[in-house]
Design an enzyme around this catalytic site. Structure first.
Site, PDB file in Angstrom:
ATOM      1  N   GLY A  47       8.604 -31.080  28.831  1.00 26.45           N
ATOM      2  CA  GLY A  47       7.562 -32.085  28.718  1.00 26.45           C
ATOM      3  C   GLY A  47       6.896 -32.323  30.056  1.00 26.45           C
ATOM      4  O   GLY A  47       7.442 -33.026  30.913  1.00 26.45           O
ATOM      5  N   GLY A  76       0.302 -32.689  23.176  1.00 18.68           N
ATOM      6  CA  GLY A  76       0.533 -34.119  23.288  1.00 18.68           C
ATOM      7  C   GLY A  76       1.684 -34.606  22.436  1.00 18.68           C
ATOM      8  O   GLY A  76       1.983 -34.034  21.382  1.00 18.68           O
ATOM      9  N   ASP A 142      11.794 -34.964  29.326  1.00 22.25           N
ATOM     10  CA  ASP A 142      10.751 -35.992  29.291  1.00 22.25           C
ATOM     11  C   ASP A 142       9.677 -35.579  28.283  1.00 22.25           C
ATOM     12  O   ASP A 142       8.480 -35.672  28.556  1.00 22.25           O
ATOM     13  CB  ASP A 142      10.139 -36.175  30.682  1.00 22.25           C
ATOM     14  CG  ASP A 142       9.276 -37.426  30.776  1.00 22.25           C
ATOM     15  OD1 ASP A 142       9.466 -38.341  29.953  1.00 22.25           O
ATOM     16  OD2 ASP A 142       8.416 -37.489  31.676  1.00 22.25           O
ATOM     17  N   HIS A 145       8.894 -38.744  22.535  1.00 19.81           N
ATOM     18  CA  HIS A 145       9.870 -39.826  22.510  1.00 19.81           C
ATOM     19  C   HIS A 145      10.223 -40.309  21.106  1.00 19.81           C
ATOM     20  O   HIS A 145      10.639 -41.455  20.924  1.00 19.81           O
ATOM     21  CB  HIS A 145       9.367 -41.007  23.345  1.00 19.81           C
ATOM     22  CG  HIS A 145       9.417 -40.750  24.825  1.00 19.81           C
ATOM     23  ND1 HIS A 145       9.781 -39.525  25.361  1.00 19.81           N
ATOM     24  CD2 HIS A 145       9.130 -41.540  25.891  1.00 19.81           C
ATOM     25  CE1 HIS A 145       9.728 -39.595  26.681  1.00 19.81           C
ATOM     26  NE2 HIS A 145       9.333 -40.814  27.027  1.00 19.81           N
ATOM     27  N   ASP A 171      12.407 -42.478  31.046  1.00 23.55           N
ATOM     28  CA  ASP A 171      12.045 -43.545  30.111  1.00 23.55           C
ATOM     29  C   ASP A 171      13.242 -44.065  29.329  1.00 23.55           C
ATOM     30  O   ASP A 171      13.160 -44.283  28.114  1.00 23.55           O
ATOM     31  CB  ASP A 171      10.945 -43.082  29.149  1.00 23.55           C
ATOM     32  CG  ASP A 171       9.617 -42.838  29.856  1.00 23.55           C
ATOM     33  OD1 ASP A 171       9.359 -43.515  30.862  1.00 23.55           O
ATOM     34  OD2 ASP A 171       8.856 -41.971  29.418  1.00 23.55           O
TER      35      ASP A 171
END
Length: 214
Positions: A47, A76, A142, A145, A171
């Site tokens: 990511g 994305g 990363d 999510h 995160d």
């Protein structure tokens, strides 16, 4: 006479701090320092979005005399799609009608002067993991999510981490009010497996060292 200490590439740290993205400067530097201190072997990022965190890792890779490999489909994550909080219409390819972060990523890497140390793979992370065979010194997760994708990234890439290697997860928010819970759940899954010991992290960045016996 002792050897001089290996230090992070300052030009790339500056480029990373100035690049677009969601990595706070203190967490980015902590990421770079952890990658620099990892044992010998490849650094891999799952990511990369527009390349901000990649530049931090490149600062470590250049200092180590190695490279950072990134894998991202560049369409994305869910939160970047139309109607979501982090959607940027400027990242939509008008001919295809879909998000395309690859041009922005390549631009950031070129402007940062990191093309010599960044190897970018455009693919789904789990597909590339099936082709990868070299033990990793440092793995940074990363990607998307959602629970499904985060769990898939952990399951497909953690087995490639060498004993003594470092797993970094971004995160990670224990309190749901602070952010999404998917990264927190894979962090807990890794830590609760008994295969990792926790290192000192920074902010939402968690660092885990894979045990020699795992």
């Amino acid at each position: 006479m002792s050897s001089p200490a290996i230090v992070l590439d300052q030009q790339l740290l500056t480029a990373a701090a100035e690049a677009a993205g969601f990595m706070p400067a203190d967490e980015g530097r902590a990421l770079a320092e952890a990658a620099l201190a990892a044992p010998g072997g490849p650094i891999l990022e799952v990511g990369s979005y527009l390349g901000k965190s990649t530049l931090y890792l490149a600062a470590a890779a250049r200092a180590r005399g190695g490279r950072v490999v990134t894998v991202d489909h560049h369409r994305g994550s869910e939160e970047h799609q139309v109607g979501w909080e982090y959607h940027d219409p400027g990242l939509v390819d008008p001919l295809v009608g879909r998000i395309d972060t690859l041009p922005g990523f390549r631009r950031a890497i070129a402007l940062g002067g990191a093309e010599d140390v960044v190897v970018a793979v455009v693919a789904r992370a789990e597909d590339f993991a099936a082709l990868w065979s070299t033990p990793l010194a440092f793995l940074f997760l990363d990607g998307s999510h959602t629970d499904e994708s985060a769990q898939r990234d952990l399951a497909s890439w953690a087995p490639h981490l060498a004993a003594g290697g470092v797993l970094a997860i971004h995160d990670v928010f224990p309190d749901p009010a602070d952010g999404g819970q998917a990264p927190y759940r894979i962090y807990r899954k890794a830590l609760d497996s008994g295969d990792y010991t926790e290192l000192t992290g920074c902010g939402s960045l968690r660092l885990l060292r894979r045990s020699p016996a795992s």
